[in-house]
Design a protein around this motif. Sequence first.
Motif, short mmCIF file in Angstrom:
data_model
loop_
_atom_site.label_atom_id
_atom_site.label_comp_id
_atom_site.label_asym_id
_atom_site.label_seq_id
_atom_site.Cartn_x
_atom_site.Cartn_y
_atom_site.Cartn_z
N ILE A 101 8.63 13.54 -4.34
CA ILE A 101 8.38 12.58 -3.23
C ILE A 101 8.46 13.25 -2.11
CG2 ILE A 101 9.39 10.46 -4.33
CD1 ILE A 101 12.01 11.15 -3.08
N GLU A 102 7.78 13.10 -0.91
CA GLU A 102 7.61 13.68 0.21
C GLU A 102 8.58 13.29 1.01
OE1 GLU A 102 4.08 14.70 2.86
OE2 GLU A 102 4.42 12.50 2.98
N VAL A 103 9.72 14.20 1.39
CA VAL A 103 11.14 13.75 1.90
C VAL A 103 10.90 14.04 3.57
CG1 VAL A 103 13.45 14.21 2.12
CG2 VAL A 103 12.47 13.97 -0.02
N ASP A 104 10.66 15.32 3.98
CA ASP A 104 10.45 15.83 5.63
C ASP A 104 9.22 15.34 5.94
OD1 ASP A 104 13.20 16.81 5.41
OD2 ASP A 104 12.66 18.73 4.38
N HIS A 105 9.29 14.37 6.68
CA HIS A 105 8.15 13.80 7.15
C HIS A 105 8.59 13.22 8.56
CE1 HIS A 105 4.57 10.91 7.75
NE2 HIS A 105 3.97 11.99 7.09
N THR A 122 1.47 15.30 -8.83
CA THR A 122 1.70 13.99 -8.01
C THR A 122 3.00 13.89 -7.31
OG1 THR A 122 2.42 12.71 -9.80
CG2 THR A 122 0.13 12.58 -9.52
N VAL A 123 2.67 13.48 -6.07
CA VAL A 123 4.07 13.60 -4.95
C VAL A 123 3.63 12.31 -4.10
CG1 VAL A 123 5.07 14.51 -2.96
CG2 VAL A 123 4.32 15.84 -5.00
N PHE A 124 4.63 11.31 -4.18
CA PHE A 124 4.67 10.16 -3.33
C PHE A 124 4.49 10.46 -1.99
CE2 PHE A 124 6.70 5.50 -3.13
CZ PHE A 124 5.78 5.22 -2.24
N ALA A 125 3.72 10.27 -1.26
CA ALA A 125 3.59 10.43 0.16
C ALA A 125 4.57 9.27 1.08
CB ALA A 125 2.09 10.51 0.69
N HIS A 126 5.29 10.06 2.14
CA HIS A 126 6.03 9.56 3.02
C HIS A 126 6.61 8.08 2.57
CE1 HIS A 126 2.16 7.61 3.90
NE2 HIS A 126 1.53 8.73 4.24
N PRO A 127 7.30 8.15 1.46
CA PRO A 127 7.73 6.73 0.75
C PRO A 127 8.62 5.87 1.54
CG PRO A 127 8.98 8.59 -0.29
CD PRO A 127 7.83 9.19 0.63
N GLY A 128 9.27 6.60 2.67
CA GLY A 128 10.26 5.70 3.54
C GLY A 128 9.48 5.37 4.86
N ALA A 129 8.36 5.40 5.13
CA ALA A 129 7.68 5.27 6.16
C ALA A 129 7.81 3.57 6.64
CB ALA A 129 6.46 5.88 6.53
N LYS A 189 7.83 2.04 9.42
CA LYS A 189 7.13 1.36 10.49
C LYS A 189 5.63 1.52 10.16
CE LYS A 189 6.02 6.17 12.71
NZ LYS A 189 6.13 6.93 13.89
N ARG A 190 5.30 1.81 9.12
CA ARG A 190 3.66 1.54 8.61
C ARG A 190 3.80 0.13 7.93
NH1 ARG A 190 0.97 6.93 6.87
NH2 ARG A 190 1.82 8.54 7.99
N GLY A 191 4.81 -0.49 7.80
CA GLY A 191 4.81 -1.80 6.72
C GLY A 191 5.89 -1.61 5.82
N HIS A 192 5.54 -2.48 4.90
CA HIS A 192 6.50 -2.75 3.77
C HIS A 192 6.63 -1.47 2.76
CE1 HIS A 192 7.43 -6.77 4.52
NE2 HIS A 192 6.03 -7.19 4.52
N THR A 193 7.84 -0.99 2.62
CA THR A 193 7.81 0.29 1.62
C THR A 193 8.07 -0.14 0.10
OG1 THR A 193 10.09 0.59 2.09
CG2 THR A 193 8.71 1.62 3.47
N VAL A 194 7.82 0.64 -0.61
CA VAL A 194 8.03 0.42 -2.11
C VAL A 194 9.47 0.76 -2.47
CG1 VAL A 194 7.38 1.61 -4.42
CG2 VAL A 194 5.43 1.49 -2.58
N PRO A 195 9.83 -0.32 -3.09
CA PRO A 195 11.30 -0.22 -3.56
C PRO A 195 11.74 0.96 -4.41
CG PRO A 195 10.20 -2.17 -4.63
CD PRO A 195 9.18 -1.40 -3.82
N GLU A 196 12.94 1.36 -4.51
CA GLU A 196 13.41 2.53 -5.19
C GLU A 196 13.29 2.31 -6.79
OE1 GLU A 196 17.36 3.68 -4.13
OE2 GLU A 196 16.64 4.13 -2.03
N SER A 251 0.93 -1.17 -0.01
CA SER A 251 -0.07 -0.09 0.11
C SER A 251 0.93 1.30 0.08
CB SER A 251 -0.81 0.01 1.22
OG SER A 251 -1.75 -1.00 1.05
N MET A 252 0.39 2.31 -0.62
CA MET A 252 1.02 3.40 -0.80
C MET A 252 0.13 4.81 -1.11
SD MET A 252 2.84 3.57 -4.57
CE MET A 252 2.81 5.52 -4.51
N HIS A 253 0.38 5.83 -0.55
CA HIS A 253 -0.32 6.86 -0.78
C HIS A 253 0.25 7.98 -1.69
CE1 HIS A 253 -2.49 6.35 3.30
NE2 HIS A 253 -2.87 5.49 2.69
N MET A 254 -0.37 8.69 -2.55
CA MET A 254 -0.18 9.46 -3.83
C MET A 254 -0.97 10.64 -3.60
SD MET A 254 1.86 9.61 -6.36
CE MET A 254 1.69 7.81 -7.21
N LEU A 255 -0.06 11.95 -3.08
CA LEU A 255 -0.64 13.10 -2.99
C LEU A 255 -0.79 13.71 -4.35
CD1 LEU A 255 1.67 14.31 0.06
CD2 LEU A 255 -0.65 13.93 0.24
N ALA A 256 -2.11 14.37 -4.51
CA ALA A 256 -2.50 14.98 -5.85
C ALA A 256 -2.98 16.29 -5.50
CB ALA A 256 -3.65 14.24 -6.34
#
Length: 285
Positions: A215-219, A185-192, A194-201, A71-76
Motif C-alpha cells: 500500500i502507498e503510505v507516504d502521499h 501491485t500496490v494500492f495507491a493512496h488508500p486513505g485519501a 478528501k477524494r471521496g469514500h475510501t476502501v475499508p480496512e 473507486s480506487m487505484h491500483m499501481l502495477a
Amino acid sequence: MRIDLHCHSTASDGTDTPAELVRNAAAAGLDVVALTDHDTTRGYGAAIAALPVGLTLVTGAELSCRIGGVSMHMLAYLFDPEEPALLAERELVRDDRVPRARGMVARLQTLGVPVTWEQVARIAGDGSVGRPHVATALVELGVVRSVDDAFTEDWLADGGRAYVEKHETDPFEAIRLVKGAGGVTVFAHPGASKRGHTVPESAIAEMAAAGLDGIEVDHMDHDEDTRVRLRGLAKELGLLTTGSSDYHGSRKTVALGEYTTDPEVYGEITRRATGAFPVPGAGGI
C-alpha cells in the motif's frame, strides 16, 4: 537512493511529456522514477529513449478499479505490457474514458457551466482523457481556483453533481491480471478521504490475502495520523509500504521526489517482478 514510484506524463493526465518527466526527475535528484500513467503504457518508449545516465526507470501503470461502489487505484509495476489478458482489460478501461468525459461535459453544461468537449479534448491532447482534464477546463473557465477544488461533491468527486461512472476493474481481478503478467501491485493512496469514500480496512485485508503486495503510505493526500494507521495495517497484513509524489507536473502542486520509497522496499518490488525489469539510463536523446 531517492525513489519516487508514482508519476504521470502527458500519456495520461500529467503535463510533462514522458521525456520531460525523466529529465525533470534526474534534475530533482532522483535515482529511480516510476512512470505510472492511468491505464496506459504509451509513454514507455519516449521515457526510455530520453532516460539520463544515473536515473533508473520503473515501468508501470495506475489501474482504475472499483470495489463496493468505491473507486480506487491500483499501481502495477514491472509487468509485461504485452501480456494479452491485462492488455485487453486496460484497453477496455481506456475505451470508456471518452464517453465518460463527454458525459461529464454534458452534466456540467446542464449545471450552467460553459465547458465544451473541444476544450477538454484540447487539454487532454494525446493523453488518456480523465477527470483531471475536465477539472482543468473548470479552472480555465474560472469556475474553481484549482484542479483539487474541482474534486468536490459540487463538481467531479465520486457521486458529485457532474460525476459519471466508467468501467473500472474489480481489484481482485486486477491483482490476478497483474500477477499473471509478472507484475507487482500496490494500492495507491488508500486513505485519501478528501477524494471521496475510501476502501475499508477489511477489504484491504481481503486484497492482501489475494496477493496484493503493498500500500502507498507516504502521499500528499495522507495526513500523519493516516500514515501511522496505514503503516500499522501494512505490518499486520505483511504488506510493503511505499511513498511517492503522484506527480502530475503543473496540474498539481506536489514536486517530484516530495515523498519517496525506502530502498529496501524498492529492492523487494524488483525481486518479486518477473514481467519486466527496471531500465537504467543510457544517456537519453
